[in-house]
Design an enzyme around this catalytic site. Sequence first.
Site, PDB file in Angstrom:
ATOM      1  CB  SER A  54      -0.920   0.037   1.216  1.00  0.00           C
ATOM      2  OG  SER A  54      -1.635   1.261   1.237  1.00  0.00           O
ATOM      3  CB  VAL A  59       8.543   0.120   3.469  1.00  0.00           C
ATOM      4  CG1 VAL A  59       9.443  -0.548   2.439  1.00  0.00           C
ATOM      5  CG2 VAL A  59       9.166  -0.003   4.855  1.00  0.00           C
ATOM      6  CB  CYS A  60       4.539   1.269   0.012  1.00  0.00           C
ATOM      7  SG  CYS A  60       4.285  -0.450   0.505  1.00  0.00           S
ATOM      8  CG  ASP A  61       5.740   7.811   1.237  1.00  0.00           C
ATOM      9  OD1 ASP A  61       4.714   8.507   1.188  1.00  0.00           O
ATOM     10  OD2 ASP A  61       6.887   8.286   1.186  1.00  0.00           O
TER      11      ASP A  61
END
EC number: 1.11.1.24
Length: 166
Positions: A54, A59-61
């Site tokens: 997501s 971490v995804c950001d």
Amino acid sequence: MANVTFKGKEITLMGSEVKVGDKAPNFTVLANDLSEVTLENTKGQVRLITSVPSLDTGVCDAETRRFNEEANSLGNVKILTVSVDLPFAQKRWCAAAGIENVQTLSDHRDLSFGEAFGVAIQELRLLARAVFVVDSNDTVTYVEYVSEATNHPNYEAAIEAAKAAK
């Protein structure tokens, strides 16, 4: 299949594991404007494709921002980030984060990408973190299924693989 954990717990990945040398499987996902996007839409281009659980997580950001920053050094490589976030949420996140060099795509409708690339997490209906490089002939030249879905991928290896796939 790749052995992957999510926050330390084993998870079940649905679909087929993709390996270097495979023809990239086709998929249908949604762009931020709800139009359908398939692998065919980028035919003839080198693609660096990431799957993330997501965009609204740290971490995804950070991962998507990093690939956005690296895009200029990659030249004519199309960077795609796929998650099950709704297209509206992806569009809002991209605007807030200043993402201009990565196309975010939503697999929320039917997990087409997740199952085609073996990253759909059965227990959570999210995508596991992975990076794929697909050359202009639709051959997979790099694969990383991140063993712990909350960890970062190997950015340097993925970037070098995308440069080498040209």
